[in-house]
Design a protein around this motif. Sequence first.
Motif, PDB file in Angstrom:
ATOM      1  N   ALA A  41     116.196  13.101  66.437  1.00 54.89           N
ATOM      2  CA  ALA A  41     116.990  13.284  67.658  1.00 54.89           C
ATOM      3  C   ALA A  41     116.113  13.619  68.855  1.00 54.89           C
ATOM      4  O   ALA A  41     116.260  13.024  69.932  1.00 54.89           O
ATOM      5  N   GLU A  42     115.190  14.567  68.712  1.00 54.71           N
ATOM      6  CA  GLU A  42     114.327  14.948  69.839  1.00 54.71           C
ATOM      7  C   GLU A  42     113.381  13.821  70.224  1.00 54.71           C
ATOM      8  O   GLU A  42     113.153  13.575  71.414  1.00 54.71           O
ATOM      9  N   ILE A  43     112.810  13.151  69.237  1.00 58.14           N
ATOM     10  CA  ILE A  43     111.884  12.050  69.533  1.00 58.14           C
ATOM     11  C   ILE A  43     112.624  10.926  70.250  1.00 58.14           C
ATOM     12  O   ILE A  43     112.145  10.390  71.246  1.00 58.14           O
ATOM     13  N   MET A  44     113.805  10.591  69.787  1.00 59.87           N
ATOM     14  CA  MET A  44     114.562   9.511  70.427  1.00 59.87           C
ATOM     15  C   MET A  44     115.014   9.893  71.831  1.00 59.87           C
ATOM     16  O   MET A  44     115.041   9.047  72.731  1.00 59.87           O
ATOM     17  N   ARG A  45     115.363  11.143  72.047  1.00 58.75           N
ATOM     18  CA  ARG A  45     115.732  11.582  73.395  1.00 58.75           C
ATOM     19  C   ARG A  45     114.541  11.372  74.343  1.00 58.75           C
ATOM     20  O   ARG A  45     114.686  10.844  75.445  1.00 58.75           O
ATOM     21  N   LEU A  46     113.350  11.764  73.912  1.00 65.22           N
ATOM     22  CA  LEU A  46     112.145  11.557  74.721  1.00 65.22           C
ATOM     23  C   LEU A  46     111.921  10.079  74.997  1.00 65.22           C
ATOM     24  O   LEU A  46     111.672   9.676  76.142  1.00 65.22           O
ATOM     25  N   MET A  47     112.015   9.245  73.973  1.00 61.35           N
ATOM     26  CA  MET A  47     111.751   7.813  74.128  1.00 61.35           C
ATOM     27  C   MET A  47     112.769   7.159  75.063  1.00 61.35           C
ATOM     28  O   MET A  47     112.403   6.398  75.958  1.00 61.35           O
ATOM     29  N   ARG A  48     114.034   7.445  74.860  1.00 64.68           N
ATOM     30  CA  ARG A  48     115.078   6.848  75.712  1.00 64.68           C
ATOM     31  C   ARG A  48     114.974   7.338  77.149  1.00 64.68           C
ATOM     32  O   ARG A  48     115.124   6.553  78.087  1.00 64.68           O
ATOM     33  N   ASP A  49     114.727   8.637  77.343  1.00 61.91           N
ATOM     34  CA  ASP A  49     114.591   9.172  78.705  1.00 61.91           C
ATOM     35  C   ASP A  49     113.376   8.558  79.403  1.00 61.91           C
ATOM     36  O   ASP A  49     113.439   8.219  80.585  1.00 61.91           O
ATOM     37  N   LEU A  83     112.425   1.583  66.219  1.00 68.06           N
ATOM     38  CA  LEU A  83     111.503   2.646  66.627  1.00 68.06           C
ATOM     39  C   LEU A  83     111.670   3.876  65.745  1.00 68.06           C
ATOM     40  O   LEU A  83     110.694   4.402  65.217  1.00 68.06           O
ATOM     41  N   ILE A  84     112.895   4.323  65.568  1.00 66.35           N
ATOM     42  CA  ILE A  84     113.094   5.540  64.781  1.00 66.35           C
ATOM     43  C   ILE A  84     112.739   5.318  63.322  1.00 66.35           C
ATOM     44  O   ILE A  84     112.323   6.249  62.624  1.00 66.35           O
ATOM     45  N   ALA A  85     112.831   4.073  62.852  1.00 70.04           N
ATOM     46  CA  ALA A  85     112.434   3.763  61.478  1.00 70.04           C
ATOM     47  C   ALA A  85     110.929   3.937  61.260  1.00 70.04           C
ATOM     48  O   ALA A  85     110.469   4.014  60.119  1.00 70.04           O
ATOM     49  N   CYS A  86     110.157   4.027  62.340  1.00 69.41           N
ATOM     50  CA  CYS A  86     108.714   4.252  62.237  1.00 69.41           C
ATOM     51  C   CYS A  86     108.376   5.701  61.880  1.00 69.41           C
ATOM     52  O   CYS A  86     107.250   6.000  61.488  1.00 69.41           O
ATOM     53  N   PHE A  87     109.346   6.610  62.032  1.00 66.39           N
ATOM     54  CA  PHE A  87     109.108   8.038  61.849  1.00 66.39           C
ATOM     55  C   PHE A  87     109.809   8.573  60.606  1.00 66.39           C
ATOM     56  O   PHE A  87     110.906   8.133  60.273  1.00 66.39           O
ATOM     57  N   THR A  88     109.200   9.576  59.972  1.00 60.26           N
ATOM     58  CA  THR A  88     109.896  10.318  58.932  1.00 60.26           C
ATOM     59  C   THR A  88     110.972  11.167  59.607  1.00 60.26           C
ATOM     60  O   THR A  88     110.863  11.477  60.805  1.00 60.26           O
ATOM     61  N   PRO A  89     112.017  11.555  58.894  1.00 66.19           N
ATOM     62  CA  PRO A  89     113.066  12.368  59.518  1.00 66.19           C
ATOM     63  C   PRO A  89     112.561  13.686  60.098  1.00 66.19           C
ATOM     64  O   PRO A  89     113.108  14.193  61.085  1.00 66.19           O
ATOM     65  N   ASP A  90     111.508  14.252  59.523  1.00 62.60           N
ATOM     66  CA  ASP A  90     110.970  15.531  60.000  1.00 62.60           C
ATOM     67  C   ASP A  90     109.735  15.358  60.887  1.00 62.60           C
ATOM     68  O   ASP A  90     108.974  16.297  61.103  1.00 62.60           O
ATOM     69  N   ALA A  91     109.542  14.184  61.434  1.00 65.41           N
ATOM     70  CA  ALA A  91     108.347  13.870  62.228  1.00 65.41           C
ATOM     71  C   ALA A  91     108.251  14.749  63.471  1.00 65.41           C
ATOM     72  O   ALA A  91     109.247  15.310  63.947  1.00 65.41           O
ATOM     73  N   LEU A 112     105.328   7.436  60.333  1.00 60.08           N
ATOM     74  CA  LEU A 112     104.646   8.469  61.105  1.00 60.08           C
ATOM     75  C   LEU A 112     105.251   9.832  60.776  1.00 60.08           C
ATOM     76  O   LEU A 112     106.448  10.034  60.949  1.00 60.08           O
ATOM     77  N   ARG A 113     104.428  10.747  60.314  1.00 62.55           N
ATOM     78  CA  ARG A 113     104.872  12.127  60.114  1.00 62.55           C
ATOM     79  C   ARG A 113     104.573  12.946  61.363  1.00 62.55           C
ATOM     80  O   ARG A 113     105.305  13.849  61.721  1.00 62.55           O
ATOM     81  N   SER A 114     103.473  12.598  62.029  1.00 65.44           N
ATOM     82  CA  SER A 114     103.177  13.194  63.329  1.00 65.44           C
ATOM     83  C   SER A 114     102.386  12.197  64.154  1.00 65.44           C
ATOM     84  O   SER A 114     101.626  11.395  63.613  1.00 65.44           O
ATOM     85  N   ARG A 115     102.626  12.243  65.449  1.00 68.39           N
ATOM     86  CA  ARG A 115     101.896  11.386  66.392  1.00 68.39           C
ATOM     87  C   ARG A 115     101.525  12.244  67.585  1.00 68.39           C
ATOM     88  O   ARG A 115     102.363  12.932  68.162  1.00 68.39           O
ATOM     89  N   HIS A 116     100.238  12.195  67.938  1.00 70.12           N
ATOM     90  CA  HIS A 116      99.771  12.837  69.170  1.00 70.12           C
ATOM     91  C   HIS A 116      99.268  11.738  70.090  1.00 70.12           C
ATOM     92  O   HIS A 116      98.439  10.918  69.694  1.00 70.12           O
ATOM     93  N   ILE A 117      99.785  11.726  71.311  1.00 74.83           N
ATOM     94  CA  ILE A 117      99.389  10.742  72.319  1.00 74.83           C
ATOM     95  C   ILE A 117      98.550  11.468  73.362  1.00 74.83           C
ATOM     96  O   ILE A 117      98.984  12.472  73.929  1.00 74.83           O
TER      97      ILE A 117
END
Length: 141
Positions: free
Chosen positions: A53-61, A26-34, A124-129
Amino acid sequence: MSVRESIADLVARYAWAYDTRDWDALIACFTPDASLTLRVTGGDLVGPFRGHAEIMRLMRDSAAAQDDRRRHVCTNLVVDLSGPGAATARSYLTLISVRDGRLDVLSTGTYTDEVVQAGESWRLRSRHIELDLPSDGRRPR
């Protein structure tokens, strides 16, 4: 693989990785500054969540709060090149829940992605859901 096929592969890899809890994929789908943002039914914008770190915290939570098996089905991908090695991708999301022998559609929505080429692949550099209903299926008040 064409640019469109590569970006479609990225969108599918994200869904597979989240649904199978493959956090490395999952994290490999994002750029480090995504960055990642989301909105439910015209409500307040949530995020941005910036960086791995923030994206993964959201995904895991989010995953930890689910007591069902989720399937993120991504369709109707539209890709617009915005420059060398950069594109905007839009797709539909159908979020399906599997629980107690039942399938339920929890929500539909859209992904709007800014993607960039990273070597042979895209990230992914940015994703809006944008979700049409909350993921628990209840209508917002």
